[in-house]
Write a protein that holds these residues in place. Sequence first.
Motif, PDB file in Angstrom:
ATOM      1  N   LEU A 245       0.804  -1.227   0.000  1.00 35.57           N
ATOM      2  CA  LEU A 245       0.000   0.000   0.000  1.00 35.57           C
ATOM      3  C   LEU A 245       0.835   1.274   0.000  1.00 35.57           C
ATOM      4  CD1 LEU A 245      -2.476  -1.041   2.857  1.00 35.57           C
ATOM      5  CD2 LEU A 245      -2.800  -1.353   0.394  1.00 35.57           C
ATOM      6  N   PHE A 246       2.153   1.130  -0.026  1.00 30.45           N
ATOM      7  CA  PHE A 246       2.995   2.275   0.259  1.00 30.45           C
ATOM      8  C   PHE A 246       3.751   2.811  -0.953  1.00 30.45           C
ATOM      9  CE2 PHE A 246       2.557  -0.398   4.065  1.00 30.45           C
ATOM     10  CZ  PHE A 246       1.813   0.488   4.829  1.00 30.45           C
ATOM     11  N   ASP A 247       3.375   2.330  -2.142  1.00 29.96           N
ATOM     12  CA  ASP A 247       4.020   2.838  -3.354  1.00 29.96           C
ATOM     13  C   ASP A 247       3.017   3.500  -4.287  1.00 29.96           C
ATOM     14  OD1 ASP A 247       2.720   0.518  -3.972  1.00 29.96           O
ATOM     15  OD2 ASP A 247       4.341  -0.359  -5.170  1.00 29.96           O
ATOM     16  N   PHE A 248       1.872   3.897  -3.746  1.00 29.55           N
ATOM     17  CA  PHE A 248       0.919   4.701  -4.517  1.00 29.55           C
ATOM     18  C   PHE A 248       0.140   5.576  -3.551  1.00 29.55           C
ATOM     19  CE2 PHE A 248      -1.993   1.508  -3.076  1.00 29.55           C
ATOM     20  CZ  PHE A 248      -3.286   2.006  -3.211  1.00 29.55           C
ATOM     21  N   GLU A 249      -0.547   6.569  -4.097  1.00 29.99           N
ATOM     22  CA  GLU A 249      -1.284   7.513  -3.262  1.00 29.99           C
ATOM     23  C   GLU A 249      -2.559   7.912  -3.965  1.00 29.99           C
ATOM     24  OE1 GLU A 249      -0.256  11.906  -1.536  1.00 29.99           O
ATOM     25  OE2 GLU A 249       1.181  10.290  -1.087  1.00 29.99           O
ATOM     26  N   LEU A 250      -3.629   8.059  -3.199  1.00 30.00           N
ATOM     27  CA  LEU A 250      -4.891   8.547  -3.743  1.00 30.00           C
ATOM     28  C   LEU A 250      -4.873  10.072  -3.769  1.00 30.00           C
ATOM     29  CD1 LEU A 250      -7.360   6.218  -1.790  1.00 30.00           C
ATOM     30  CD2 LEU A 250      -6.531   5.921  -4.138  1.00 30.00           C
TER      31      LEU A 250
END
Length: 277
Positions: A245-250
């Motif tokens: 979950l830590f290599d993209f961002e909403l």
Amino acid sequence: MTGIPEVTLNNGVRMPQLGFGVFQVPNEETTAAVTSALEAGYRSIDTAAVYGNEAGVGKALAQSGIPRDELFVTTKLWNGEQGYDRTLRAFDASLEKLGLDHVDLYLIHWPTPERDLYLETWQAFEKLAADGRVRAIGVSNFQPAHLRKVIDSSGTVPAVNQIELHPFLQQAEVRAFDAGHKIVTEAWSPLAKGGELLSHPTVRELAEQHGRTPAQVVLRWHLQLGNVIIPKSVTPARIRENLALFDFELAEADLARLAELENGQRTGPDPDTFNAA
């Protein structure tokens, strides 16, 4: 390790923002599931006396070879064990099943307002913390009115409030109270249940847009809101997926679209009326 961020509780203890939950996992399956989670990189494990799988968790922890100070273990006191002396005995039983000399976080599982024992129970929690047997104490499923009574009667602010929380039930009032009192909000059932949330068109569109699964999109939403989350799975591939979950961002627009999914839909009991023993 997977670079899981940490939150700092109001007593200075640090807690991983992403952990592994074992609700409804049979004890005989729990050791394998927790082992898979630890191998994937999880270091925070959330169980409860009523789950009946503390022994399975403890076995996985013991077999892992991971130093105790790298693990964060949460368990919870069940409703029928509330009251000062019963709480202390119940904690001893949980600790024995886990095979540990302390837990990192101990939670009152439900307020069960008809019993009206949670203030007395909280006094036992304060003793456990003072004795160094628990690093942090908190509550689960507490509404603002319950939290106010605890704080006003004891002066000790719970470190964590673990509540049902997902895009269908965003708990704005509880989260605002928690934030205003430096209580970390932790989400149980972060993906809701039954697949309705993960099959929602908005969630599916965002997943496709980001090249992620619907579950990853919802879990990322939680993280960006600042929630602690404890997704559950017994499938090794899904366990690993929930960690990625830590290599993209909403974007803010994505968060706004998910905020529109609020409909007040609970998957579990109402804390104001749930009094099961």
